[in-house]
Write a protein that holds these residues in place. Structure first.
Motif, short mmCIF file in Angstrom:
data_model
loop_
_atom_site.label_atom_id
_atom_site.label_comp_id
_atom_site.label_asym_id
_atom_site.label_seq_id
_atom_site.Cartn_x
_atom_site.Cartn_y
_atom_site.Cartn_z
N PRO A 49 -14.24 -2.42 -23.06
CA PRO A 49 -14.62 -2.06 -21.69
C PRO A 49 -15.27 -0.68 -21.56
O PRO A 49 -15.93 -0.41 -20.56
CB PRO A 49 -13.28 -2.10 -20.93
N ILE A 50 -15.08 0.18 -22.54
CA ILE A 50 -15.67 1.52 -22.45
C ILE A 50 -17.03 1.56 -23.16
O ILE A 50 -18.03 1.97 -22.59
CB ILE A 50 -14.73 2.59 -23.07
N GLN A 105 -18.41 -4.84 -17.29
CA GLN A 105 -18.27 -4.83 -15.83
C GLN A 105 -19.07 -5.97 -15.19
O GLN A 105 -18.65 -6.55 -14.20
CB GLN A 105 -18.70 -3.48 -15.27
N TYR A 162 -3.48 -10.04 -21.72
CA TYR A 162 -2.90 -9.28 -22.83
C TYR A 162 -2.57 -10.21 -24.00
O TYR A 162 -2.68 -9.82 -25.16
CB TYR A 162 -1.67 -8.49 -22.37
#
Lengths: 164, 360, 621
Positions: free
Chosen positions: B62-63, B70, B335
């Motif tokens: 996600p980073i 996104q 998760y």
């Protein structure tokens, strides 16, 4: 100086005995390679060689028997005096994500860092406590009003009523 | 060092669909029951893409892949909204949405339910091929395609047929067809977090709004632009899914001057195609020996998935407040999927979520 | 910046953000000076997301989770650090110079968004009696305004922060429906109370406890919070507007079901509900918790100039007119370098919103607003005594917001003549505050020879049963608890550092004894085994009647430039204009004459809206 061989094949099984999490649970954190690299940079090659030689013997001698293996670990790997406290440091690493600071040269509280940001997120102490690391793996709105999802609740609260 | 900041204007949602044609083509629908069964298909279509998008989403960081992450995440949120809107329409006309049956979950790779079987939808890692499939899923309708319930080319065609069906049957049924129990509706109180506003459906006009929300956001946008003055692209516009995915594919944003028929020409965005987890495509429980750690982990994932679908089913069938309880189940599922994606298969590939029906 | 602004404003925390938003929306031109980094001021999607992710990564990477941990540590604009608070005074190793006899134990954050980046978000209102401490209980001072005066401003603050809560549940000493009004609701519904709370409540609701020969009935109340939940369809307000005709600031709107949840600054769809990250302090990853950047973002940015990395050094007071002629500030490019350029900002009105420590420091540095000799005095905090233990059953802590329920029983009563009142939040985060659990449980397990399944099982057994109860005791104003400045102590830019003199009076120490007696009875009723350990090596260890108690700081830094009805004993008027300079206003917790038992942010925000109206009136006069 490098270790006489790569011990990744032993690192997971001995980590499993040390932490109480099985190898699949450990692998599912995605941290195995990082943590193996950490122990080899934080310890001398001879210490690593000696530790894994002993670990291999312990696993062989224990033969998968829980009591026997635990007793061997307790006497030959776990004591702080053994292998520069490597066994306990491995446990701390998996549980908290931090490489336990050297007691003689500990950084200040503010300076102490985890092995990586993800090491914190994957800390097993949160799993052991039926929760999640604060600030990560959030469980969603209102989840805290119920017992956690997942492992069976062995002490269910009966007949909760809002007394107000 | 003085810095000046301008607050961004609120984002507008791209709502691009052709003006509705007059009432015709309704001969496709033979009964109200048939209309309800097609709404069940709508729910299944909306659901069928969610495991695909989620699986791909979970294979990227996600980073470091923030733009792709996104973008895909926003599309998933909208698909969940669409599924809920379809269930609201179904409940509004007295049907019963079913999302927990063993044939509800497609076997991946799958064709889109009731489509023309032109392409397969897989569960696989983020890569250019995968985004190409996403583009096919969300491909806009051509200008003059007729409404089509079965063997549709685009999802927009399908929804056009649903809209006409709703109009026709509401028109010809004495008292109308929007007579469902109002308490069954899921409202914005239970749904949040993006993808547009959830509207409860109590009337034909609510239903048309709901379908326009689905089609305008997603699949059914026309390939041509008829109003040259309308701005379709820009920082303040929420694009339809096809265009969102096209930005990833071309590693560029659209500019306000861009047209819908051409690729984006705006500023470059960073997409790291090689940074995805190398997940084995379309994993199955039967790939693993029964009782093995991988089998157990996958089973555990699927049991969580079934718990989630059961919760959503109950929310759609009389307990809308349960949708709140579905949120923790969705996170739990995420998760568990991420855990699987950390487990090596020994051949350089990783395990992954299989999204299979299991009894719970 | 050679042109003159309507208002020059110092600080972008919640007080500054409220002033900036309210004034620019009313058409006034504002220059905002912020000491923190430019990166933290990003309000548009991509840069603000990128910056916030850096905060989050820093949070993950630090082994000890302190309140300021995620945020940049700036030598040019230092913040206090709670990890540096030690059991010795005097010392000056951190930002604060601690002259004691006790170290001041709270911190704040000098950054865009201020301390709201790390606040918990509890927003109970003060009680009506809190405003008359002198009259009713002979302690401290009365406020120059009453609860009723503040009531409409509380409503504004609750709109701006976006409060989730249940008004009907707010019942306790001096607190019931009438504090709020018949039809009042919060903008959002109450945040669900934790599973752990439900266990506490089962054993504690209507528990009778005895204290110094008197019985008290303990109750449990859901905590109003500044974090997002489900919008309350009955809430009718839609915005705060300056009414040009009536010259009033108004909380407008009378339409139910219109409240819009305010999401993250980088994405309106993120953080629409609290997601249970359980890390409100020090950082909410999804910004479901309110922070001041949300308010700042709503400003009219065509009327707002923001200068970041701009540290105010001095107010330029004109001795002839008694007015301020300008504010001198130092602009740095590199936060670790002593190099800066000096600038002067000019406006019709000046507003300090830099927090109670910095506001006082700036005033003292400039010899401004201090004819009463009250600047820097009456420094207050909630002195937090903690009790921790193990429930007999698993209650699953470390989940949800830090606090979802509180005990109001000792917030007010005749006992306030004798010892301090307190609020008792139930803490959802186990022993993490007093013991750094569960990391300490791992190291304790290892020290006890545990490894493997035995270690895992012991964590599963004990960490899941951890209980923590707070007693946040109201510190009474004391002129000797104070901040001063001295040329001996300056920072890298040559600005003064706060020098603090601080102690806990007998009035406070007796409240620790009382709280412990109450806590013992509550623990007993819950079957909680007490593991509380107050150690003479703790930073703030005090004794009372030969017993030792430890208190921690609450982060509620209050009272250094209090408001009052006379220039003889207060710094600001009820309008929050300084008595000494009619073009200087102070806003923030420094204005509060007493603290009450509420977390101060809500009350301070209400006061700040009052100040905003007063400033607008003065500008339009």
């Amino acid at each position: 100086m490098t270790t006489s061989r790569n011990y990744t094949d032993l690192f997971l099984p001995i980590s499993a005995w040390l932490t109480g999490f099985d190898t699949t649970e450990l692998q599912a954190t995605g941290m195995t390679a990082t943590y193996y690299a950490t122990i080899t940079t934080k310890n001398t090659a001879s210490c690593i060689d000696d530790f894994f030689a002993q670990a291999e013997l312990v696993l062989q001698e224990g033969g998968g028997d829980e009591d026997k293996t635990n007793s061997l670990i307790a006497s030959q790997l776990f004591p702080t005096s053994c292998y520069n406290n490597l066994a306990q440091n491995i446990i701390t690493m998996w549980y908290t994500g931090e490489w336990a600071p050297d007691v003689n040269a500990a950084p200040s509280l503010a300076e102490a860092h985890n092995i990586s940001p993800n090491a914190y997120v994957q800390g097993l102490m949160w799993t052991a406590a039926s929760t999640h690391p604060p600030g990560a793996k959030q469980p969603g709105y209102g989840s805290w009003a119920d017992p956690p999802i997942g492992p069976p609740v062995d002490a269910p609260l009966t007949s909760i009523s809002n007394a107000r | 060092m003085s810095q000046h900041y301008q607050a961004p204007a609120p984002r507008r949602r791209q709502q691009l669909f052709r003006p509705d044609e007059p009432l015709h083509g309704c001969g496709l629908i033979t009964s109200l029951d048939s209309l309800r069964s097609h709404l069940q298909t709508a729910i299944e279509i909306e659901h069928s893409t969610i495991p695909t998008y989620l699986t791909t989403l979970y294979t990227i960081n996600p980073i470091t892949n923030a733009f792709a992450y996104q973008t895909i995440q926003s599309v998933v949120m909208e698909e969940m909204l669409h599924m809920t809107l379809a269930a609201n329409i179904m409940n509004a006309i007295g049907g019963h949405p079913a999302v927990n049956t063993n044939d509800f979950i497609p076997e991946y790779p799958t064709y889109l339910p009731h489509s023309d079987d032109a392409f397969l939808v897989p569960l696989q890692k983020f890569c250019k091929d995968t985004v190409d499939v996403f583009l096919k899923i969300e491909k806009p309708a051509h200008k003059f395609v007729p409404p089509e319930f079965n063997n549709y080319k685009t999802i927009g065609q399908f929804y056009k047929a649903v809209k006409y069906g709703l109009r026709y049957w509401d028109h010809v049924t004495p008292g109308g067809i929007f007579t469902g129990d109002k308490s069954l509706q899921v409202t914005c109180e239970q749904y949040y977090g993006g993808g547009g506003k959830l509207t409860a459906v109590y009337s034909l006009s609510d239903a048309v709004l709901a379908i326009n929300e689905i089609v305008g956001q997603g699949e059914g946008m026309d390939g041509t632009i008829e109003d040259p003055d309308q701005v379709f692209f820009g920082e303040d516009v929420e694009y339809a899914h096809y265009y969102k995915f096209n930005e990833i594919r071309h590693e560029r944003r659209y500019r306000p001057e861009d047209t819908a028929n051409c690729p984006p020409t705006g500023r470059r965005v960073h997409v790291d195609w090689d940074a995805a987890i190398n997940m084995h495509p379309n994993p199955k429980m039967k790939d693993y020996p029964v009782g093995s750690p991988l089998y157990n982990k996958t089973l555990d994932f699927n049991q969580s998935y079934m718990r989630l679908l059961t919760c959503i089913h109950d929310a759609f069938n009389g307990q809308p407040d349960l949708l709140m309880k579905a949120v923790p189940l969705m996170y739990d599922l995420k998760y568990k999927a991420l855990d699987l994606l950390n487990l090596p298969l020994g051949n350089g590939e990783m395990a992954g979520p299989s999204f299979e029906y299991v009894a719970i | 910046m050679d042109h003159e602004y309507d208002v020059v404003l110092v600080g972008s925390g919640i007080a500054g953000a409220v002033i900036a938003k309210t004034l620019t929306q009313a058409g006034k031109r504002v220059l905002l000076l912020e000491a923190g980094l430019a990166a933290g001021m990003a309000l548009s999607p991509e840069p603000s997301y990128a910056n916030y992710q850096r905060y989050l990564e820093t949070f993950y990477s630090k082994a000890n989770k302190a309140t300021n941990g995620p945020y940049p540590d700036l030598p040019d604009a230092q913040s206090p650090d709670v990890l540096q608070i030690e059991a010795k005074t005097p010392y000056d190793e951190g930002y604060l110079v601690q002259n004691g006899p006790l170290p001041f134990a709270s911190d704040c954050l000098r950054s865009p968004g201020g301390t709201t980046l790390h606040w918990l978000g509890n927003v109970p209102r003060m009680l009506p009696n809190d405003f008359q401490m002198k009259t009713l209980y002979g302690q401290g001072v009365d406020w120059p305004i009453s609860y009723d005066d503040l009531k409409p401003w509380y409503e504004m603050a609750e709109y701006e922060i976006g409060v989730s809560g249940d008004v009907a549940a707010q019942v306790g000493p001096d607190m019931d429906r009438s504090n709020y009004g018949d039809d009042y609701v919060f903008p959002m519904k109450e945040i669900p109370q934790s599973y752990q709370d439900q266990v506490w409540m089962k054993n504690t609701e209507n528990l009778s406890v005895s204290l110094y020969g008197k019985d008290y009935n303990v109750t449990c109340v859901s905590m109003p919070q500044g974090r997002n939940s489900i919008p309350n369809p009955a809430y009718r307000k839609t915005g705060i507007f300056w009414n040009d005709e009536t010259k009033r600031l108004e909380l407008a709107g009378d339409e139910p079901g219109k409240y819009e949840v305010v999401g993250a600054i980088w994405d309106q769809n993120t953080g629409n509900r609290c997601e249970g990250n359980a890390s409100c302090v020090p950082i909410c990853p999804v910004q479901a918790k309110y922070n001041a950047l949300k308010t700042l973002k709503k400003s009219d940015h065509s009327k707002l100039d923001i200068a970041t990395q701009a540290v105010v050094s001095k107010l330029l007071v004109n001795d002839t007119t008694g007015k301020l002629d300008g504010i001198e500030y130092k602009v740095y490019a590199n936060p670790a370098s002593p190099i800066y350029t000096t600038k002067v900002a000019k406006g019709k009105i000046y507003v300090l919103a830099a927090g109670a420590l910095e506001n006082a420091k700036i005033l003292l540095s400039s010899n401004a607003a201090n004819s009463s000799d009250q600047v820097g005095r009456n420094l207050m905090d909630h002195l937090v005594m903690l009790m921790w233990g193990l429930f007999p059953e698993k209650v699953y802590p470390y989940r949800g917001p830090g606090c979802t329920t509180y005990l109001p029983t000792f917030r007010d009563g005749e006992f306030r003549k004798d010892f301090a009142a307190w609020i008792s939040p139930l803490d959802n985060w186990g022993w993490s505050w007093p013991t750094f659990a569960p990391g300490s449980d791992v190291s304790n397990g290892l020290a006890a020879g545990k490894f493997g399944k035995a270690l895992r099982d012991s964590l599963a057994d004990t960490v899941t049963r951890q209980a923590l109860l707070h007693f946040e005791c109201e510190q009474a104003p004391d002129p000797n608890n104070r901040i001063t400045v001295s040329p001996q102590y300056t920072d890298l830019l040559g600005n003064y550092r706060p020098v603090i003199q601080y102690d806990a009076s007998d009035y406070m120490r007796k409240s620790f004894e009382a709280a412990k007696k109450v806590g013992d009875q509550i623990f007993a009723a819950n079957g909680i085994e007490d593991f509380t350990d107050y150690n003479p090596s703790d930073a703030d260890y005090v004794t009372w009647k030969n017993r030792g108690y430890t208190f921690w700081g609450a982060g509620h830094i209050v009272g250094t430039h209090r408001m009052g009805s006379s220039p003889a004993d207060s710094v600001v008027k009820p309008t929050q204009q300084t008595w000494d300079h009619d073009n200087l206003y102070l806003v923030g917790c420094g204005n509060m004459p007493t603290l009450g038992t509420s977390n101060p942010t809500l009350t301070m925000t209400a006061l700040t809206f009052m100040a905003a109206e007063a400033i607008l009136k003065q500008l339009e006069a």
